[in-house]
Design a protein around this motif. Structure first.
Motif, mmCIF file in Angstrom:
data_model
loop_
_atom_site.group_PDB
_atom_site.id
_atom_site.type_symbol
_atom_site.label_atom_id
_atom_site.label_comp_id
_atom_site.label_asym_id
_atom_site.label_seq_id
_atom_site.Cartn_x
_atom_site.Cartn_y
_atom_site.Cartn_z
ATOM 1 N N LYS A 72 74.782 17.225 40.499
ATOM 2 C CA LYS A 72 75.073 16.517 41.756
ATOM 3 C C LYS A 72 74.030 15.436 42.022
ATOM 4 C CE LYS A 72 77.409 20.159 44.368
ATOM 5 N NZ LYS A 72 77.065 21.272 45.234
ATOM 6 N N SER A 73 72.759 15.809 41.972
ATOM 7 C CA SER A 73 71.690 14.844 42.240
ATOM 8 C C SER A 73 71.170 14.327 40.904
ATOM 9 C CB SER A 73 70.546 15.516 42.989
ATOM 10 O OG SER A 73 70.999 16.034 44.212
ATOM 11 N N ILE A 74 70.682 13.112 40.904
ATOM 12 C CA ILE A 74 70.097 12.550 39.680
ATOM 13 C C ILE A 74 68.609 12.873 39.688
ATOM 14 C CG2 ILE A 74 69.632 10.408 38.434
ATOM 15 C CD1 ILE A 74 72.179 9.224 39.631
ATOM 16 N N ASP A 80 76.615 15.366 50.323
ATOM 17 C CA ASP A 80 77.440 14.632 49.370
ATOM 18 C C ASP A 80 77.199 13.127 49.341
ATOM 19 O OD1 ASP A 80 78.798 16.151 47.684
ATOM 20 O OD2 ASP A 80 80.608 16.394 48.908
ATOM 21 N N VAL A 81 75.949 12.724 49.560
ATOM 22 C CA VAL A 81 75.591 11.307 49.414
ATOM 23 C C VAL A 81 74.919 11.184 48.047
ATOM 24 C CG1 VAL A 81 74.237 9.417 50.404
ATOM 25 C CG2 VAL A 81 75.102 11.231 51.882
ATOM 26 N N GLU A 82 75.180 10.103 47.335
ATOM 27 C CA GLU A 82 74.543 9.945 46.022
ATOM 28 C C GLU A 82 73.018 9.975 46.199
ATOM 29 O OE1 GLU A 82 75.188 7.313 42.086
ATOM 30 O OE2 GLU A 82 75.108 6.167 43.942
ATOM 31 N N SER A 83 72.356 10.823 45.423
ATOM 32 C CA SER A 83 70.917 11.030 45.636
ATOM 33 C C SER A 83 70.155 10.998 44.322
ATOM 34 C CB SER A 83 70.659 12.394 46.283
ATOM 35 O OG SER A 83 71.413 12.530 47.457
ATOM 36 N N ILE A 84 68.987 10.403 44.382
ATOM 37 C CA ILE A 84 68.115 10.340 43.204
ATOM 38 C C ILE A 84 66.759 10.913 43.610
ATOM 39 C CG2 ILE A 84 66.994 8.822 41.497
ATOM 40 C CD1 ILE A 84 69.774 7.316 43.459
ATOM 41 N N TYR A 85 66.285 11.898 42.858
ATOM 42 C CA TYR A 85 64.985 12.502 43.151
ATOM 43 C C TYR A 85 64.086 12.347 41.926
ATOM 44 C CZ TYR A 85 67.432 14.088 47.212
ATOM 45 O OH TYR A 85 68.165 14.084 48.366
ATOM 46 N N ARG A 127 69.069 12.897 30.629
ATOM 47 C CA ARG A 127 70.406 12.631 31.176
ATOM 48 C C ARG A 127 70.292 11.932 32.550
ATOM 49 N NH1 ARG A 127 74.818 11.003 31.709
ATOM 50 N NH2 ARG A 127 76.430 12.000 32.925
ATOM 51 N N GLY A 128 69.329 12.392 33.349
ATOM 52 C CA GLY A 128 69.107 11.778 34.671
ATOM 53 C C GLY A 128 68.746 10.310 34.525
ATOM 54 N N VAL A 172 67.380 19.189 49.441
ATOM 55 C CA VAL A 172 68.496 20.125 49.221
ATOM 56 C C VAL A 172 69.508 20.000 50.378
ATOM 57 C CG1 VAL A 172 69.105 22.566 48.856
ATOM 58 C CG2 VAL A 172 66.973 21.664 47.917
ATOM 59 N N ASP A 173 69.011 19.822 51.596
ATOM 60 C CA ASP A 173 69.922 19.613 52.740
ATOM 61 C C ASP A 173 70.738 18.337 52.542
ATOM 62 O OD1 ASP A 173 68.715 21.814 53.871
ATOM 63 O OD2 ASP A 173 67.396 20.665 55.188
ATOM 64 N N TRP A 174 70.082 17.288 52.029
ATOM 65 C CA TRP A 174 70.813 16.025 51.801
ATOM 66 C C TRP A 174 71.886 16.190 50.732
ATOM 67 C CZ3 TRP A 174 71.675 11.481 54.025
ATOM 68 C CH2 TRP A 174 70.830 11.079 55.052
#
Ligand code: TYM
Length: 342
Positions: A81-83, A39-44, A314-315, A33-35
């Motif tokens: 925001k995050s994938i 605003d860096v593209e993120s995939i979880y 969608r992710g 959540v901090d990452w």
């Protein structure tokens, strides 16, 4: 030599193999959540393919995967925001893992402490998937050309292996195709310990439920587990070095610091000299205040599983826009004939 520059991209994963606990939350999820805020593209990722390296009941696995997705969102990850994905919906993870199975060496895998711990004395009977686990993990990361991987300390060795795989691949094929990924292991809670034994990591496989705080625990259960947490008879010290030989005290202070977003020194400046009888209720109040809203939101999200399934679909669509070209280029580099228009 193919020269590539790598734009920052974050990837991390959690196994959907049972309850999320406070270690997962403070060591990983909270930091995702901090990452996200950076605003860096993120995939979880919910790593369901990793989960089946040991037996999983199929119905439980589906429930745990959806629950983990609910946990991600409840903790503050925004699927716009995050994938957010589950690993099995993005086939390029497993496809690249096969390539990495052919890059990684048996000796590298045999040295993995997690393999030794999990396979134990019964290695002959462990699954081949458990042995190859770190190659799939490297594929998870490198199929996105991810540059940063926030994890708890227990994943450090796997991330070093990920770098070794990237380096060997680049070297063998004379390219600079895969990045040397940075593990991001930071904060006060990179290794949350058991509440019953300060020498053991908090873990979902610990048979004692009192050893961990689960994200599904209600306020009473959280407060009770903290009240019963093992401690020593001394008052809390005013400086961090006073915690050196006191693993249980150090663990509770670390947990407090991570949840309050303070440094250990700041916490000790406030609570130094207090007895545990005074500190534990403070910690319980803080834990309940931070965790209860997440637990409640998770339960609410689980009432609408169709919505969770749509988020994952969608992710995976967004993820595949990244992974398909990277896998295709990998295949090209290693000499696979690629499909042409017919
Ligand atoms: P897993 O599912 O065991 O744990 C998920 C995350 O939680 C962290 N963690 C902890 N942090 C602090 N204290 C603890 N007691 C604690 N217990 C767990 C873990 O370090 C991890 O960050 N192999 C990984 C999942 C994975 C992955 C990946 C991670 C698969 N592919 C690619 C990063 C990148 C695992 O089993 O995590």
């Amino acid at each position: 030599m193919t020269e590539t520059t790598f734009t920052p991209r974050v990837f991390s994963g959690i196994q959907p193999s049972g309850n999320l606990h406070l270690g997962n939350y403070l060591g990983a999820l909270k930091r995702f959540v901090d990452w996200q805020a950076k605003d860096v593209e993120s995939i979880y990722c919910m790593v369901d393919l990793h989960a089946i390296t040991v037996w999983q009941d199929p119905a439980d696995l589906k429930k745990s995967t959806r629950e983990l997705c609910a946990g991600f969102i409840a903790a503050g990850l925004d699927p716009e925001k995050s994938i957010l994905i589950n690993q099995s919906q993005v086939p390029e993870h497993a496809q690249l893992a096969w390539v990495f199975n052919c890059v990684a060496r048996m000796g590298w895998m045999q040295r993995m402490t997690q393999w030794k711990d999990k396979a134990g004395k019964n290695a002959q009977n462990a699954s081949l998937g458990l042995f190859a686990y770190p190659a799939l993990m490297a594929a998870d990361i490198l199929v996105y050309h991810a540059t940063h991987v926030p994890v708890g300390e227990d994943q450090k060795q796997h991330l070093e292996l990920t770098r070794d795989i990237a380096i060997k691949f680049n070297h063998d094929y004379g390219v600079n195709f895969f990045p040397e990924t940075e593990p991001v292991i930071e904060g006060a809670a990179t290794r949350v310990m058991s509440l019953r034994d300060g020498s053991k990591k908090m873990s979902k496989s610990d048979p004692s439920d009192a050893s961990r705080i689960n994200l599904t625990d209600d306020a009473d259960a959280i407060a009770k587990k903290i009240r019963k947490a093992k401690t020593d008879p001394e008052a809390l010290p005013s400086e961090a070095k006073g915690l050196e030989e006191r693993p249980e005290a150090r663990n509770l202070v670390n947990i407090y610091a991570a949840m309050a977003e303070m440094s250990v020194d700041q916490v000790l400046a406030e609570v130094g000299g207090k007895q545990f009888s005074e500190f534990k209720p403070m910690l319980a109040d803080l834990a309940v205040a931070k965790m209860s809203p997440i637990t409640t939101e998770m339960a609410r999200l689980m009432e609408n599983q169709d919505e969770i399934d749509k988020i994952l679909a969608r992710g995976s669509e967004r993820a595949r826009a990244i992974t398909a070209p990277i896998l295709s280029q990998t295949y090209d580099i290693i000499g696979m004939v690629r499909p042409v228009e017919v």
